[in-house]
Motif scaffolding. Structure first.
Motif, PDB file in Angstrom:
ATOM      1  N   ALA A   1      50.369  -6.968  -9.341  1.00  0.00           N
ATOM      2  CA  ALA A   1      51.827  -6.991  -9.322  1.00  0.00           C
ATOM      3  C   ALA A   1      52.372  -5.570  -9.370  1.00  0.00           C
ATOM      4  CB  ALA A   1      52.367  -7.803 -10.494  1.00  0.00           C
ATOM      5  N   GLY A   2      53.516  -5.365  -8.715  1.00  0.00           N
ATOM      6  CA  GLY A   2      54.156  -4.062  -8.709  1.00  0.00           C
ATOM      7  C   GLY A   2      55.612  -4.172  -8.330  1.00  0.00           C
ATOM      8  N   THR A   3      56.329  -3.064  -8.421  1.00  0.00           N
ATOM      9  CA  THR A   3      57.783  -3.107  -8.217  1.00  0.00           C
ATOM     10  C   THR A   3      58.305  -2.132  -7.170  1.00  0.00           C
ATOM     11  OG1 THR A   3      58.071  -1.537 -10.049  1.00  0.00           O
ATOM     12  CG2 THR A   3      58.219  -3.889 -10.588  1.00  0.00           C
ATOM     13  N   ASP A   4      57.502  -1.142  -6.757  1.00  0.00           N
ATOM     14  CA  ASP A   4      58.027  -0.079  -5.901  1.00  0.00           C
ATOM     15  C   ASP A   4      57.661  -0.219  -4.429  1.00  0.00           C
ATOM     16  OD1 ASP A   4      59.213   1.209  -8.083  1.00  0.00           O
ATOM     17  OD2 ASP A   4      57.363   2.301  -8.534  1.00  0.00           O
ATOM     18  N   VAL A   5      56.482  -0.756  -4.135  1.00  0.00           N
ATOM     19  CA  VAL A   5      56.030  -0.859  -2.742  1.00  0.00           C
ATOM     20  C   VAL A   5      55.062  -2.031  -2.629  1.00  0.00           C
ATOM     21  CG1 VAL A   5      54.190   0.843  -3.135  1.00  0.00           C
ATOM     22  CG2 VAL A   5      54.939   0.337  -0.799  1.00  0.00           C
TER      23      VAL A   5
ATOM     24  N   LYS B   1      61.672  -7.662  -3.405  1.00  0.00           N
ATOM     25  CA  LYS B   1      61.618  -7.038  -4.734  1.00  0.00           C
ATOM     26  C   LYS B   1      61.390  -5.533  -4.642  1.00  0.00           C
ATOM     27  CE  LYS B   1      57.847  -7.706  -6.994  1.00  0.00           C
ATOM     28  NZ  LYS B   1      56.755  -8.293  -7.818  1.00  0.00           N
ATOM     29  N   THR B   2      60.454  -5.114  -3.783  1.00  0.00           N
ATOM     30  CA  THR B   2      60.070  -3.691  -3.740  1.00  0.00           C
ATOM     31  C   THR B   2      60.882  -2.875  -2.742  1.00  0.00           C
ATOM     32  OG1 THR B   2      58.380  -4.013  -2.022  1.00  0.00           O
ATOM     33  CG2 THR B   2      57.697  -4.341  -4.325  1.00  0.00           C
ATOM     34  N   GLY B   3      61.327  -3.510  -1.662  1.00  0.00           N
ATOM     35  CA  GLY B   3      62.090  -2.807  -0.639  1.00  0.00           C
ATOM     36  C   GLY B   3      61.257  -1.975   0.315  1.00  0.00           C
ATOM     37  N   ARG B   4      59.919  -2.039   0.183  1.00  0.00           N
ATOM     38  CA  ARG B   4      59.052  -1.187   1.001  1.00  0.00           C
ATOM     39  C   ARG B   4      57.766  -1.938   1.343  1.00  0.00           C
ATOM     40  NH1 ARG B   4      61.137   1.360  -3.393  1.00  0.00           N
ATOM     41  NH2 ARG B   4      62.572   3.112  -2.983  1.00  0.00           N
ATOM     42  N   LEU B   5      57.228  -1.649   2.532  1.00  0.00           N
ATOM     43  CA  LEU B   5      56.036  -2.350   2.994  1.00  0.00           C
ATOM     44  C   LEU B   5      55.041  -1.395   3.641  1.00  0.00           C
ATOM     45  CD1 LEU B   5      54.474  -5.008   3.734  1.00  0.00           C
ATOM     46  CD2 LEU B   5      55.757  -4.976   5.892  1.00  0.00           C
ATOM     47  N   VAL B   6      53.789  -1.508   3.211  1.00  0.00           N
ATOM     48  CA  VAL B   6      52.665  -0.847   3.874  1.00  0.00           C
ATOM     49  C   VAL B   6      51.636  -1.924   4.181  1.00  0.00           C
ATOM     50  CG1 VAL B   6      50.747   0.785   3.626  1.00  0.00           C
ATOM     51  CG2 VAL B   6      53.015   1.378   2.723  1.00  0.00           C
ATOM     52  N   VAL B   7      51.197  -1.987   5.428  1.00  0.00           N
ATOM     53  CA  VAL B   7      50.133  -2.923   5.817  1.00  0.00           C
ATOM     54  C   VAL B   7      48.924  -2.099   6.228  1.00  0.00           C
ATOM     55  CG1 VAL B   7      49.507  -4.927   7.201  1.00  0.00           C
ATOM     56  CG2 VAL B   7      51.913  -4.479   6.703  1.00  0.00           C
TER      57      VAL B   7
ATOM     58  N   TYR C   1      66.710  -5.956   3.117  1.00  0.00           N
ATOM     59  CA  TYR C   1      66.108  -5.618   1.833  1.00  0.00           C
ATOM     60  C   TYR C   1      65.264  -4.345   1.914  1.00  0.00           C
ATOM     61  CZ  TYR C   1      67.407 -10.358   0.424  1.00  0.00           C
ATOM     62  OH  TYR C   1      68.109 -11.514   0.133  1.00  0.00           O
ATOM     63  N   LEU C   2      65.004  -3.858   3.134  1.00  0.00           N
ATOM     64  CA  LEU C   2      64.130  -2.707   3.307  1.00  0.00           C
ATOM     65  C   LEU C   2      64.855  -1.398   3.008  1.00  0.00           C
ATOM     66  CD1 LEU C   2      62.295  -3.727   6.602  1.00  0.00           C
ATOM     67  CD2 LEU C   2      61.236  -3.458   4.354  1.00  0.00           C
ATOM     68  N   ASP C   3      64.206  -0.561   2.189  1.00  0.00           N
ATOM     69  CA  ASP C   3      64.720   0.780   1.916  1.00  0.00           C
ATOM     70  C   ASP C   3      64.049   1.831   2.788  1.00  0.00           C
ATOM     71  OD1 ASP C   3      66.450  -0.092  -0.141  1.00  0.00           O
ATOM     72  OD2 ASP C   3      64.774  -0.158  -1.546  1.00  0.00           O
ATOM     73  N   ALA C   4      63.022   1.418   3.520  1.00  0.00           N
ATOM     74  CA  ALA C   4      62.320   2.319   4.440  1.00  0.00           C
ATOM     75  C   ALA C   4      61.663   1.473   5.515  1.00  0.00           C
ATOM     76  CB  ALA C   4      61.280   3.147   3.695  1.00  0.00           C
ATOM     77  N   ALA C   5      61.383   2.080   6.650  1.00  0.00           N
ATOM     78  CA  ALA C   5      60.695   1.354   7.718  1.00  0.00           C
ATOM     79  C   ALA C   5      59.273   0.998   7.291  1.00  0.00           C
ATOM     80  CB  ALA C   5      60.652   2.209   8.982  1.00  0.00           C
ATOM     81  N   PRO C   6      58.780  -0.184   7.645  1.00  0.00           N
ATOM     82  CA  PRO C   6      57.405  -0.548   7.320  1.00  0.00           C
ATOM     83  C   PRO C   6      56.414   0.429   7.955  1.00  0.00           C
ATOM     84  CG  PRO C   6      58.643  -2.490   8.005  1.00  0.00           C
ATOM     85  CD  PRO C   6      59.498  -1.296   8.300  1.00  0.00           C
ATOM     86  N   VAL C   7      55.287   0.634   7.278  1.00  0.00           N
ATOM     87  CA  VAL C   7      54.235   1.534   7.761  1.00  0.00           C
ATOM     88  C   VAL C   7      52.949   0.734   7.956  1.00  0.00           C
ATOM     89  CG1 VAL C   7      52.753   3.503   7.178  1.00  0.00           C
ATOM     90  CG2 VAL C   7      55.212   3.594   6.692  1.00  0.00           C
ATOM     91  N   ARG C   8      52.279   0.975   9.097  1.00  0.00           N
ATOM     92  CA  ARG C   8      51.004   0.307   9.395  1.00  0.00           C
ATOM     93  C   ARG C   8      49.871   1.319   9.409  1.00  0.00           C
ATOM     94  NH1 ARG C   8      51.012  -1.141  14.733  1.00  0.00           N
ATOM     95  NH2 ARG C   8      52.804   0.207  15.133  1.00  0.00           N
TER      96      ARG C   8
ATOM     97  N   SER D   1      55.030   7.911   1.186  1.00  0.00           N
ATOM     98  CA  SER D   1      55.968   8.250   2.250  1.00  0.00           C
ATOM     99  C   SER D   1      57.139   7.289   2.300  1.00  0.00           C
ATOM    100  CB  SER D   1      55.251   8.282   3.597  1.00  0.00           C
ATOM    101  OG  SER D   1      54.956   6.967   4.067  1.00  0.00           O
ATOM    102  N   VAL D   2      56.921   6.009   2.008  1.00  0.00           N
ATOM    103  CA  VAL D   2      58.026   5.045   2.032  1.00  0.00           C
ATOM    104  C   VAL D   2      58.815   5.064   0.735  1.00  0.00           C
ATOM    105  CG1 VAL D   2      56.907   3.539   3.723  1.00  0.00           C
ATOM    106  CG2 VAL D   2      56.569   3.110   1.269  1.00  0.00           C
ATOM    107  N   CYS D   3      58.231   5.623  -0.314  1.00  0.00           N
ATOM    108  CA  CYS D   3      58.940   5.670  -1.596  1.00  0.00           C
ATOM    109  C   CYS D   3      59.775   6.912  -1.769  1.00  0.00           C
ATOM    110  CB  CYS D   3      57.929   5.581  -2.748  1.00  0.00           C
ATOM    111  SG  CYS D   3      57.159   3.967  -2.950  1.00  0.00           S
TER     112      CYS D   3
END
Length: 261
Positions: free
Chosen positions: A136-140, A188-194, A219-226, A257-259
């Motif tokens: 579990a986490g809150t930032d990314v 919840k986190t606003g950020r996504l890394v796959v 809900y996104l605070d940054a563009a998703p990163v792959r 980078s997304v945070c």
């Protein structure tokens, strides 16, 4: 042979050794196994499991180290399972055997030597289409499969030291895919890394990034990163293999980078 056995009421498991070799049987898998139940209007059951190993870690080079699960996501009629631990493999494989539809079951060769507790219960099963929040986490939000679940967890430990709380999600199955768990995490986190070992270009991470962008954009605070393997055949040399595939430091850098944009 596996398709015929499934059609006549058996529950065969076809083991292909390396999942790279599934491409030799692409016509049978894509045009026959995936479609037979539909062609017969649902009256034919196809309880067939196709399993085998894939991935890096043993220097098996270009034709024995690929991650090809993304290919089989594209064709309706096939389910795609990708366990990241021995416990998950045991639970998902039992579910796959009991499923009346064909299942592509991908096992990462580097995980065969890992150890974990597996329930001593012959009826222990894990559902398809239900992701597991490994941390579990809150930032990314970090979504990963197979070997990269453990690498994402290691990255999350390092990120914690740097003040970033990462949530790590293992989809468990790519088809069906538990988009609700991923989207709720991103909300919840606003950020996504796959991150995955499959090639980055047209990898399954692109589908997840598109899905989140379409359904949780506000809900996104940054563009998703792959993150994925570079556009080159897998090298034999371990140093070159590491250069071609995402490393833990790459996951950490992507999350930062997304945070901190």
């Amino acid at each position: 042979a596996g398709l015929g056995a499934a059609c006549t009421g058996m529950r065969p498991i076809v083991e292909l050794m390396y999942m790279d070799f599934s491409l030799v049987a692409a016509d049978q898998l894509i045009n026959q196994v995936a479609k037979t139940r539909y062609i017969f209007g649902g009256r034919a059951k196809i309880p067939l499991v196709i399993r085998g190993q894939e991935g890096i870690g043993r220097g098996n080079a270009a034709t024995h180290s690929q991650s090809v699960e993304t290919i089989f996501m594209h064709f309706p009629g096939l389910k795609v399972a990708c366990p990241s631990t021995g416990r998950d493999a045991a639970g998902l494989l039992r579910t796959a055997i009991r499923d009346d539809n064909p299942v592509m079951f991908f096992e990462h060769k580097a995980l065969y030597s890992s150890k974990c507790d597996v329930p001593d219960d012959p009826e222990f099963m894990l559902p398809f289409g239900k992701a597991d929040i490994k941390r579990a986490g809150t930032d990314v939000t970090i979504v990963a499969n197979l070997l990269y679940v453990s690498r994402a967890l290691e990255a999350a430990e390092e990120l914690q030291k740097q003040g970033v709380s990462a949530e790590v999600i293992d989809p468990m199955t790519l088809v069906p895919f538990d988009k609700e768990t991923v989207i709720n995490s991103v909300k919840k986190t606003g950020r996504l890394v796959v991150v995955h070992e499959a090639h980055r270009t047209a990898g399954w991470g692109a589908e997840v990034a598109a899905m989140v962008t379409e359904e949780a954009f506000r809900y996104l605070d940054a563009a998703p990163v792959r993150l994925g393997t570079k556009a080159c055949p897998l090298p034999f040399n371990v140093e070159l293999e590491n250069a071609a595939t995402p490393q833990i430091a790459d996951i950490v850098a992507a999350a930062r980078s997304v945070c901190y944009r």
